[in-house]
Design an enzyme around this catalytic site. Structure first.
Site, short mmCIF file in Angstrom:
data_model
loop_
_atom_site.label_atom_id
_atom_site.label_comp_id
_atom_site.label_asym_id
_atom_site.label_seq_id
_atom_site.Cartn_x
_atom_site.Cartn_y
_atom_site.Cartn_z
N GLY A 31 0.80 -1.24 0.00
CA GLY A 31 0.00 0.00 0.00
C GLY A 31 0.83 1.27 0.00
CD GLU A 32 5.76 1.73 2.84
OE1 GLU A 32 6.74 1.70 2.06
OE2 GLU A 32 5.87 1.63 4.07
CE LYS A 44 -27.49 13.61 6.25
NZ LYS A 44 -26.58 13.27 5.15
NE ARG A 52 -24.40 10.88 8.15
CZ ARG A 52 -24.49 9.94 7.20
NH1 ARG A 52 -24.41 8.68 7.52
NH2 ARG A 52 -24.67 10.29 5.94
#
Ligand code: R5P
Length: 283
Positions: free
Chosen positions: A26-27, A180, A182
């Site tokens: 992932g680097e 909304k 959340r």
């Protein structure tokens, strides 16, 4: 990459060649191949998923360009972490503030993004920062692509009301703002309609980001149960994670349209003209 090439063409700018690779763990590794000494560079890097990799790549590039004496203007079409622009719950990290510090630390002199989640977020920047809006381009796409019948633009929450108002203005349509809530701990979304009547209207749900699709799914169910003829979803940044598109379509949304700040199957609107106008206004 495609975005940078389109922008360079429109601005008559050269392309800086880079070589980049992502290792299996992932680097990222980046090498600049062009001579960038003492020139102005627009560093184009959107920070859609994998968010942290893309952010690191922007930072690596910014750092190396600055070391070479280039003046770095970071164009980050989708600016990740801009939703965490406050300490909503005690003890939370204001992530956007950290991203700003990192950009500054690597020598970025100016930030340009597209439709930042909240303009208040620009207040964290200790260097010039601008959010250009692609909402008129998005509205234009709807006007020219669909035979809309009595369209109503709806905002899934109050925070996005300025955005939906601008969209409705560009489309010459009505707009409605839903409410909304959340749950900050579970992420669960609840929505209130307050007498919203969609009967016979084509409803366009307008949001800055579609991530998991939960917000659009809720708004679409409300629109459908209130008699909407057709339901569309319009967003600037189509992150579309965790099967968002399938979820949204299953909720009865006929079309989902986003912009190319994030590559996706629904990124139909090119934001380059809005970005080019910004750079031309600097001349
Ligand atoms: C939040 O305030 C944003 O404007 C979007 O509504 C949100 O990020 C959408 O997320 P999701 O698609 O996961 O509901």
């Amino acid at each position: 990459m495609e975005f940078a090439h389109g922008l360079a063409k429109a601005l008559g700018a050269d392309i800086v060649d880079i070589d980049s690779k992502v290792f299996p763990d992932g680097e990222s590794k980046i090498r600049i191949l062009s001579d960038v000494r003492n020139i102005s560079v627009i560093l184009v890097q959107s920070t859609y998923p994998p968010v942290d990799s893309h952010l690191m790549q922007a930072l690596f590039l910014g750092h190396r360009l600055s070391e070479e004496g280039a003046e770095v203007h970071a164009l980050i079409p989708y600016l990740a972490y801009s939703r965490q622009d406050k300490e909503f719950l005690k003890g939370e990290v204001v992530s956007l503030g950290v991203v700003v510090r990192l950009l500054r630390a690597v020598g970025v002199k100016r930030l340009i993004t597209v439709d930042i989640h909240g303009v208040e977020g620009l207040g964290y920047f200790s260097f010039p920062a601008y959010s250009v809006s692609a909402i008129p381009l998005l509205a234009d796409f709807f006007r020219t692509s669909f035979a809309l019948k009595s369209p109503v633009a709806i905002s899934p929450d109050f925070g996005a009301s300025a955005r939906v108002e601008a969209f409705a203005k560009a489309l010459s349509s009505q707009f409605v703002v839903l409410s909304k809530k959340r749950d900050r701990a579970t992420g669960e979304v609840q929505m209130e309609t307050k007498g919203f009547d969609a009967a016979g209207h084509d409803v366009i749900i307008v949001d800055d980001i579609i991530s998991t699709g939960g917000t659009v799914q809720k708004a679409a169910s409300i629109a459908k149960s209130n008699g909407a003829r057709k339901v569309y979803a319009a967003c600037i940044h189509p992150l579309l994670v965790q099967g968002a598109l399938e979820k949204i379509r299953a909720a009865g949304v006929d079309e989902v349209i986003g912009t190319n700040t994030v590559p996706s199957p629904v990124s139909k609107v090119d934001v380059t003209p809005a970005v080019v106008s910004y750079f031309q206004s600097l001349k």
